[in-house]
Design an enzyme around this catalytic site. Structure first.
Site, PDB file in Angstrom:
ATOM      1  N   GLU A 157      38.204  25.691  37.447  1.00 12.60           N
ATOM      2  CA  GLU A 157      38.665  25.290  36.117  1.00 12.60           C
ATOM      3  C   GLU A 157      37.949  24.014  35.655  1.00 12.60           C
ATOM      4  OE1 GLU A 157      42.967  25.343  36.260  1.00 12.60           O
ATOM      5  OE2 GLU A 157      42.956  27.540  36.279  1.00 12.60           O
TER       6      GLU A 157
ATOM      7  N   CYS B  97      36.516  32.611  36.163  1.00 12.89           N
ATOM      8  CA  CYS B  97      37.376  33.375  37.070  1.00 12.89           C
ATOM      9  C   CYS B  97      36.712  33.612  38.434  1.00 12.89           C
ATOM     10  CB  CYS B  97      37.674  34.752  36.480  1.00 12.89           C
ATOM     11  SG  CYS B  97      38.693  34.745  35.011  1.00 12.89           S
TER      12      CYS B  97
ATOM     13  N   CYS C  14      40.994  40.130  34.691  1.00  9.83           N
ATOM     14  CA  CYS C  14      41.049  39.950  33.240  1.00  9.83           C
ATOM     15  C   CYS C  14      39.972  40.807  32.565  1.00  9.83           C
ATOM     16  CB  CYS C  14      40.860  38.471  32.875  1.00  9.83           C
ATOM     17  SG  CYS C  14      39.149  37.923  32.890  1.00  9.83           S
TER      18      CYS C  14
ATOM     19  N   CYS D 235      36.300  39.837  33.217  1.00  5.96           N
ATOM     20  CA  CYS D 235      35.838  40.211  34.566  1.00  5.96           C
ATOM     21  C   CYS D 235      35.648  41.719  34.670  1.00  5.96           C
ATOM     22  CB  CYS D 235      36.815  39.699  35.622  1.00  5.96           C
ATOM     23  SG  CYS D 235      36.750  37.896  35.774  1.00  5.96           S
TER      24      CYS D 235
ATOM     25  N   GLU E  44      36.525  36.369  40.153  1.00 10.92           N
ATOM     26  CA  GLU E  44      35.754  37.616  40.261  1.00 10.92           C
ATOM     27  C   GLU E  44      34.313  37.410  39.838  1.00 10.92           C
ATOM     28  OE1 GLU E  44      38.708  37.108  38.926  1.00 10.92           O
ATOM     29  OE2 GLU E  44      39.922  38.929  38.799  1.00 10.92           O
TER      30      GLU E  44
ATOM     31  N   ASN F 282      38.499  30.810  41.411  1.00  8.67           N
ATOM     32  CA  ASN F 282      38.418  30.280  40.043  1.00  8.67           C
ATOM     33  C   ASN F 282      38.127  28.790  40.058  1.00  8.67           C
ATOM     34  OD1 ASN F 282      41.147  30.386  41.050  1.00  8.67           O
ATOM     35  ND2 ASN F 282      41.945  29.911  39.029  1.00  8.67           N
TER      36      ASN F 282
HETATM   37  N1  THU Z   1      41.830  33.966  36.662  1.00  6.66           N
HETATM   38  C1  THU Z   1      40.960  34.517  37.554  1.00  6.66           C
HETATM   39  O1  THU Z   1      40.308  33.808  38.342  1.00  6.66           O
HETATM   40  N2  THU Z   1      40.828  35.874  37.560  1.00  6.66           N
HETATM   41  C2  THU Z   1      41.514  36.717  36.727  1.00  6.66           C
HETATM   42  O2  THU Z   1      41.227  37.904  36.694  1.00  6.66           O
HETATM   43  C3  THU Z   1      42.599  36.185  35.884  1.00  6.66           C
HETATM   44  C4  THU Z   1      42.598  34.722  35.691  1.00  6.66           C
HETATM   45  C5  THU Z   1      41.957  32.497  36.642  1.00  6.66           C
HETATM   46  C6  THU Z   1      41.387  31.848  35.419  1.00  6.66           C
HETATM   47  C7  THU Z   1      42.197  30.568  35.342  1.00  6.66           C
HETATM   48  O3  THU Z   1      41.554  29.587  36.147  1.00  6.66           O
HETATM   49  C8  THU Z   1      43.519  30.925  35.974  1.00  6.66           C
HETATM   50  O4  THU Z   1      43.310  32.135  36.687  1.00  6.66           O
HETATM   51  C9  THU Z   1      44.655  31.136  34.965  1.00  6.66           C
HETATM   52  O5  THU Z   1      44.286  32.053  33.991  1.00  6.66           O
END
Ligand code: THU
Length: 161
Positions: free
Chosen positions: A64, A73, A112, A115, A75, A62
């Protein structure tokens, strides 16, 4: 009026040790890349590895952003990196691992909704199922055999016709 029921199938592995050697290696790659995630705002790091039918492996974590919704994310970084490099490749498996700077994530962290939708797009396009493995930092690993088990009633391109 008709009532319906959908049942989903998944497998639970107690730990990494129960996976095949190949799957163990793929999950380990997701764990390794997870630790390089750029997650200064949530302190929640996720890593993903994608195996293609060509045997190639792509990784993502991920990323940010100070403008929160501009982050992405793990994925989707892994999937889109794979599809950008090998547009005709078919995704066979995706492995996901998550950890937090605040606590030990000891239960499986499912992908999520956004994804799942991205995984659904490629499963539909390639006409073959994608195995999805997800876990936390410790504990059990869940394996779904298809996005259909994680996203019942999914929206796909057949609905655009
Ligand atoms: N996140 C992911 O990378 N994958 C997921 O399936 C759930 C959430 C990340 C997004 C964000 O940077 C952090 O986790 C908190 O939500």
């Amino acid at each position: 009026m008709h009532n319906h029921e959908i049942s989903i199938k998944f497998t639970i592995f107690e730990s990494l040790e129960e996976l095949s050697d190949n799957d163990k290696e793929l999950l380990q790659k997701a764990i390794d890349v997870r630790d390089h995630a750029y997650a200064p705002y949530s302190d929640f790091k996720v890593g993903a590895s994608v195996l293609l039918d060509t045997g190639e492996i792509f990784l993502g974590n991920n990323q940010e952003n100070a403008a929160y919704p501009s982050g992405i994310c793990a994925e989707r970084v892994a999937i889109w990196s794979a599809m950008a490099s090998v547009p005709h490749g078919k995704i066979k498996k995706i492995f996901i691992s998550a950890c937090s700077g605040k606590t030990v994530v000891d239960r499986p962290v499912a992908p999520c909704g956004a994804c799942r939708q991205a995984i659904a797009e490629y499963e539909t396009k390639q006409l073959s199922s994608i195995e999805i493995f997800f876990t936390g930092e410790t504990g059990k690993i869940v394996k779904a055999n298809s996005i259909k088990d994680l996203l019942p009633f999914m929206f796909d391109n057949s609905m655009l016709l």
